[in-house]
Design a protein around this motif. Sequence first.
Motif, PDB file in Angstrom:
ATOM      1  N   ILE A 188     -75.664   1.282  -3.319  1.00 14.89           N
ATOM      2  CA  ILE A 188     -74.130   1.889  -3.311  1.00 14.89           C
ATOM      3  C   ILE A 188     -73.243   1.807  -4.224  1.00 14.89           C
ATOM      4  N   TYR A 189     -73.103   0.506  -4.867  1.00 16.91           N
ATOM      5  CA  TYR A 189     -72.224   0.341  -5.890  1.00 16.91           C
ATOM      6  C   TYR A 189     -72.636   1.037  -7.130  1.00 16.91           C
ATOM      7  N   LYS A 190     -73.784   1.257  -7.521  1.00 12.76           N
ATOM      8  CA  LYS A 190     -74.266   1.823  -8.740  1.00 12.76           C
ATOM      9  C   LYS A 190     -74.138   3.289  -8.603  1.00 12.76           C
ATOM     10  N   ALA A 191     -74.354   3.940  -7.511  1.00 10.58           N
ATOM     11  CA  ALA A 191     -73.892   5.299  -7.322  1.00 10.58           C
ATOM     12  C   ALA A 191     -72.227   5.621  -7.463  1.00 10.58           C
ATOM     13  N   ALA A 192     -71.696   4.792  -6.760  1.00  6.89           N
ATOM     14  CA  ALA A 192     -70.408   5.054  -6.588  1.00  6.89           C
ATOM     15  C   ALA A 192     -69.653   4.836  -8.317  1.00  6.89           C
ATOM     16  N   PHE A 193     -70.216   3.873  -8.854  1.00  2.00           N
ATOM     17  CA  PHE A 193     -69.700   3.788 -10.253  1.00  2.00           C
ATOM     18  C   PHE A 193     -70.214   4.817 -11.073  1.00  2.00           C
ATOM     19  N   ASP A 194     -71.345   5.294 -10.855  1.00  2.00           N
ATOM     20  CA  ASP A 194     -71.797   6.790 -11.636  1.00  2.00           C
ATOM     21  C   ASP A 194     -70.853   7.839 -11.232  1.00  2.00           C
ATOM     22  N   ILE A 195     -70.436   7.808 -10.071  1.00  2.07           N
ATOM     23  CA  ILE A 195     -69.541   9.038  -9.765  1.00  2.07           C
ATOM     24  C   ILE A 195     -68.145   8.814 -10.191  1.00  2.07           C
ATOM     25  N   THR A 196     -67.875   7.694 -10.209  1.00  2.00           N
ATOM     26  CA  THR A 196     -66.308   7.356 -10.577  1.00  2.00           C
ATOM     27  C   THR A 196     -66.441   7.763 -12.227  1.00  2.00           C
ATOM     28  N   LEU A 197     -67.090   7.562 -12.918  1.00  3.68           N
ATOM     29  CA  LEU A 197     -67.433   7.762 -14.426  1.00  3.68           C
ATOM     30  C   LEU A 197     -67.255   9.285 -14.518  1.00  3.68           C
ATOM     31  N   LYS A 198     -67.878   9.913 -13.746  1.00  3.49           N
ATOM     32  CA  LYS A 198     -67.986  11.540 -13.924  1.00  3.49           C
ATOM     33  C   LYS A 198     -66.513  12.289 -13.421  1.00  3.49           C
ATOM     34  N   THR A 233     -55.813   8.883 -11.531  1.00  6.17           N
ATOM     35  CA  THR A 233     -55.689   7.915 -10.776  1.00  6.17           C
ATOM     36  C   THR A 233     -56.508   6.524 -11.430  1.00  6.17           C
ATOM     37  N   SER A 234     -56.096   5.215 -10.863  1.00  9.22           N
ATOM     38  CA  SER A 234     -56.752   4.358 -11.652  1.00  9.22           C
ATOM     39  C   SER A 234     -58.231   3.962 -11.520  1.00  9.22           C
ATOM     40  N   PHE A 235     -58.849   3.446 -12.444  1.00 10.66           N
ATOM     41  CA  PHE A 235     -60.428   3.435 -12.117  1.00 10.66           C
ATOM     42  C   PHE A 235     -60.671   2.485 -10.708  1.00 10.66           C
ATOM     43  N   GLU A 236     -59.674   1.532 -10.308  1.00  7.45           N
ATOM     44  CA  GLU A 236     -59.895   0.758  -9.302  1.00  7.45           C
ATOM     45  C   GLU A 236     -59.939   1.642  -7.988  1.00  7.45           C
ATOM     46  N   ALA A 237     -58.811   2.578  -7.927  1.00  2.00           N
ATOM     47  CA  ALA A 237     -58.617   3.303  -6.912  1.00  2.00           C
ATOM     48  C   ALA A 237     -59.680   4.629  -6.524  1.00  2.00           C
ATOM     49  N   THR A 238     -60.303   4.995  -7.871  1.00  2.00           N
ATOM     50  CA  THR A 238     -61.264   5.814  -7.881  1.00  2.00           C
ATOM     51  C   THR A 238     -62.654   5.445  -7.651  1.00  2.00           C
ATOM     52  N   THR A 249     -63.120   2.594  -5.438  1.00  2.00           N
ATOM     53  CA  THR A 249     -62.716   2.374  -4.047  1.00  2.00           C
ATOM     54  C   THR A 249     -63.151   3.667  -3.195  1.00  2.00           C
ATOM     55  N   GLN A 250     -62.673   4.636  -3.460  1.00  2.00           N
ATOM     56  CA  GLN A 250     -63.009   5.830  -2.967  1.00  2.00           C
ATOM     57  C   GLN A 250     -64.550   6.202  -3.038  1.00  2.00           C
ATOM     58  N   SER A 251     -65.167   6.144  -4.158  1.00  2.00           N
ATOM     59  CA  SER A 251     -66.522   6.381  -4.550  1.00  2.00           C
ATOM     60  C   SER A 251     -67.286   5.366  -3.497  1.00  2.00           C
ATOM     61  N   ILE A 252     -67.025   4.130  -3.508  1.00  2.00           N
ATOM     62  CA  ILE A 252     -67.743   3.308  -2.670  1.00  2.00           C
ATOM     63  C   ILE A 252     -67.737   3.621  -1.256  1.00  2.00           C
ATOM     64  N   GLU A 281     -64.285  -5.925  -3.494  1.00  5.75           N
ATOM     65  CA  GLU A 281     -63.065  -6.488  -4.577  1.00  5.75           C
ATOM     66  C   GLU A 281     -63.659  -7.114  -5.936  1.00  5.75           C
ATOM     67  N   CYS A 282     -64.809  -8.054  -5.674  1.00  9.17           N
ATOM     68  CA  CYS A 282     -65.203  -8.449  -6.703  1.00  9.17           C
ATOM     69  C   CYS A 282     -65.784  -7.692  -7.747  1.00  9.17           C
ATOM     70  N   VAL A 283     -66.886  -6.738  -7.058  1.00  6.63           N
ATOM     71  CA  VAL A 283     -67.578  -5.591  -7.940  1.00  6.63           C
ATOM     72  C   VAL A 283     -66.680  -4.799  -8.743  1.00  6.63           C
ATOM     73  N   ILE A 284     -65.644  -4.319  -8.019  1.00  7.90           N
ATOM     74  CA  ILE A 284     -64.585  -3.512  -8.758  1.00  7.90           C
ATOM     75  C   ILE A 284     -63.847  -4.278  -9.824  1.00  7.90           C
ATOM     76  N   GLU A 285     -63.366  -5.353  -9.766  1.00 14.49           N
ATOM     77  CA  GLU A 285     -62.847  -6.164 -10.471  1.00 14.49           C
ATOM     78  C   GLU A 285     -63.684  -6.569 -11.575  1.00 14.49           C
ATOM     79  N   GLN A 286     -64.824  -6.860 -11.518  1.00 13.18           N
ATOM     80  CA  GLN A 286     -65.870  -7.525 -12.477  1.00 13.18           C
ATOM     81  C   GLN A 286     -66.251  -6.138 -13.491  1.00 13.18           C
ATOM     82  N   THR A 287     -66.571  -4.984 -12.612  1.00 17.85           N
ATOM     83  CA  THR A 287     -66.719  -3.894 -13.305  1.00 17.85           C
ATOM     84  C   THR A 287     -65.995  -3.220 -14.401  1.00 17.85           C
ATOM     85  N   ASN A 288     -64.609  -3.280 -13.867  1.00 15.42           N
ATOM     86  CA  ASN A 288     -63.827  -2.883 -14.710  1.00 15.42           C
ATOM     87  C   ASN A 288     -63.506  -3.849 -15.887  1.00 15.42           C
TER      88      ASN A 288
END
Length: 199
Positions: free
Chosen positions: A49-59, A64-69, A71-74, A105-112
């Motif tokens: 889920i996190y990997k797919a959400a991250f890919d979507i966020t990058l595209k 909006t901020s990375f964190e907000a996007t 969060t929506q993707s997750i 929260e941990c995954v979003i913060e660390q990824t960013n």
Amino acid sequence: MKNYPSLLLPVFLLGACATQTQTEHAQSTAINQAITICGIGSESQVSDIYKAAFDITLKKSVSTSFEATMTQSIKAEETALLQSIATKSPDSSKAIVEEIDKTRECVIEQTNLLRPQTRADALEACRLDVQHRISPPGPTSYGVVRYWNQLPQDPEYSAAHPIMSGLFDSNGTNSFPIRARCDMPNGRFEEATILPPKS
């Protein structure tokens, strides 16, 4: 005369492809490291889920901020997975929800922190910093910084410290123009300084 441009084009394209591959690898490394740091199994459904959400966020090309996007993707990926397994495995669904609640929260913060930051990311982070200084996050919002643009013609402008202009839009007569410096010496945003308007 030799046709040098035609010889240089393949070299240029190879260089561009290499840069893109390095960036994609760095992005992939960032999410994988974040998942490990946050104590999630790399082969688990939550990890997927996190990997797919991250890919979507990058595209997504959004303001909006990375964190907000992210969060929506997750949330979107979580909902899609739960809908597909809810009736088959309610226990699995519950476990997935609980693990995401604990680790989101941990995954979003660390990824960013770990991902390569683009210049657009840094300038958007600067805009948000300026906005939060004028209208701190909370139940009451006094306005939004809009029309955020670089001012390369400003004598104080440099690539590492771009000067920006914008409008603090309060939805009324209290709106006012903004001029700010974004400190990003290593390509990553560090701090914003609100500057006096040009006379």
